[in-house]
Motif scaffolding. Structure first.
Motif, short mmCIF file in Angstrom:
data_model
loop_
_atom_site.label_atom_id
_atom_site.label_comp_id
_atom_site.label_asym_id
_atom_site.label_seq_id
_atom_site.Cartn_x
_atom_site.Cartn_y
_atom_site.Cartn_z
N GLY A 69 0.83 -1.19 0.00
CA GLY A 69 0.00 0.00 0.00
C GLY A 69 0.86 1.24 0.00
N GLY A 70 0.30 2.34 0.38
CA GLY A 70 1.02 3.60 0.34
C GLY A 70 0.92 4.22 -1.04
N GLY A 71 1.63 5.34 -1.20
CA GLY A 71 1.62 6.03 -2.48
C GLY A 71 1.40 7.51 -2.30
N SER A 72 0.97 8.15 -3.36
CA SER A 72 0.76 9.59 -3.35
C SER A 72 -0.72 9.90 -3.52
N PRO A 111 -4.55 16.07 -0.79
CA PRO A 111 -5.19 16.32 0.51
C PRO A 111 -6.68 16.00 0.46
N GLY A 112 -7.15 15.34 1.51
CA GLY A 112 -8.54 14.90 1.56
C GLY A 112 -8.76 13.51 1.03
N GLY A 113 -7.75 12.94 0.41
CA GLY A 113 -7.86 11.61 -0.17
C GLY A 113 -7.67 10.51 0.86
N SER A 114 -7.71 9.28 0.35
CA SER A 114 -7.62 8.10 1.23
C SER A 114 -6.58 7.12 0.69
N LEU A 115 -6.00 6.37 1.61
CA LEU A 115 -5.10 5.28 1.28
C LEU A 115 -5.27 4.18 2.32
N ARG A 116 -4.92 2.96 1.94
CA ARG A 116 -4.93 1.86 2.91
C ARG A 116 -3.60 1.13 2.87
N PHE A 149 -8.10 7.98 10.82
CA PHE A 149 -7.45 6.71 10.56
C PHE A 149 -8.16 5.60 11.34
N THR A 150 -8.20 4.41 10.74
CA THR A 150 -8.81 3.26 11.38
C THR A 150 -7.90 2.05 11.26
N LEU A 151 -7.58 1.48 12.39
CA LEU A 151 -6.76 0.26 12.42
C LEU A 151 -7.68 -0.94 12.52
N SER A 152 -7.37 -1.97 11.74
CA SER A 152 -8.15 -3.21 11.81
C SER A 152 -7.24 -4.38 11.47
N LYS A 153 -7.71 -5.57 11.76
CA LYS A 153 -6.94 -6.75 11.39
C LYS A 153 -7.84 -7.89 10.97
N ASP A 154 -7.31 -8.71 10.11
CA ASP A 154 -8.00 -9.90 9.63
C ASP A 154 -7.20 -11.10 10.11
N ASN A 155 -7.69 -11.76 11.13
CA ASN A 155 -6.93 -12.87 11.71
C ASN A 155 -6.77 -14.03 10.72
N LEU A 170 -2.71 -6.93 9.17
CA LEU A 170 -3.09 -5.69 9.84
C LEU A 170 -3.30 -4.63 8.78
N TYR A 171 -4.30 -3.77 8.98
CA TYR A 171 -4.59 -2.71 8.02
C TYR A 171 -4.60 -1.36 8.72
N LEU A 172 -4.32 -0.33 7.95
CA LEU A 172 -4.50 1.04 8.40
C LEU A 172 -5.23 1.79 7.29
N GLN A 173 -6.50 2.09 7.52
CA GLN A 173 -7.28 2.88 6.59
C GLN A 173 -7.08 4.35 6.95
N MET A 174 -6.61 5.11 5.98
CA MET A 174 -6.30 6.52 6.22
C MET A 174 -7.21 7.37 5.34
#
Length: 124
Positions: free
Chosen positions: A8-11, A14-19, A68-74, A79-83
């Motif tokens: 994930g990550g990238g460019s 402002p106001g946008g989202s990434l996971r 931001f929201t942290l979550s995980k899928d066991n 682990l995820y970070l929704q931004m």
């Protein structure tokens, strides 16, 4: 051998989202303290969001609360970070980390295992 592999990550504007995603190899994420940290140029690494595996409590840095929201899928050991509502000041290299004893989200230097890092750039 414990490994954390980020994706994930990238460019984004402002106001946008990434996971961000972080997959654990060689261990079970659910048995560790796990979290996301970031380091901007010229600044110290800081905790963004972490889970204490003993009680499941999630903490967030004040600067990202509500965005931001942290979550995980066991099942996927991931682990995820929704931004969301990203700001230029969120620009940094983001790292996932794991700690068998959960040293706390504000004690990054005590965490044992680290991913390779993912660049997040927020700019217009």
């Amino acid at each position: 051998q414990v490994q954390l592999v980020e994706s994930g990550g990238g460019s984004v504007q402002p106001g946008g989202s990434l996971r961000l995603s972080c997959t654990g190899l060689g261990f079970t994420l659910d048995y560790y303290g796990i979290g996301w940290f970031r380091q901007a140029p010229g600044k110290e690494r800081e905790g963004v969001s972490c889970i204490n595996s003993s009680d499941g409590r999630i903490t967030y840095a004040d600067s990202v609360k509500g965005r931001f929201t942290l979550s995980k899928d066991n099942a996927k050991n991931t682990l995820y970070l929704q931004m969301d509502s990203l700001k230029p000041e969120d620009t940094a290299v983001y790292y996932c980390a794991a700690d068998p004893s959960y040293s706390g989200c504000d004690q990054w230097a005590l965490w044992d295992y680290w991913g390779q890092g993912a660049q997040v750039t927020v700019s217009s």
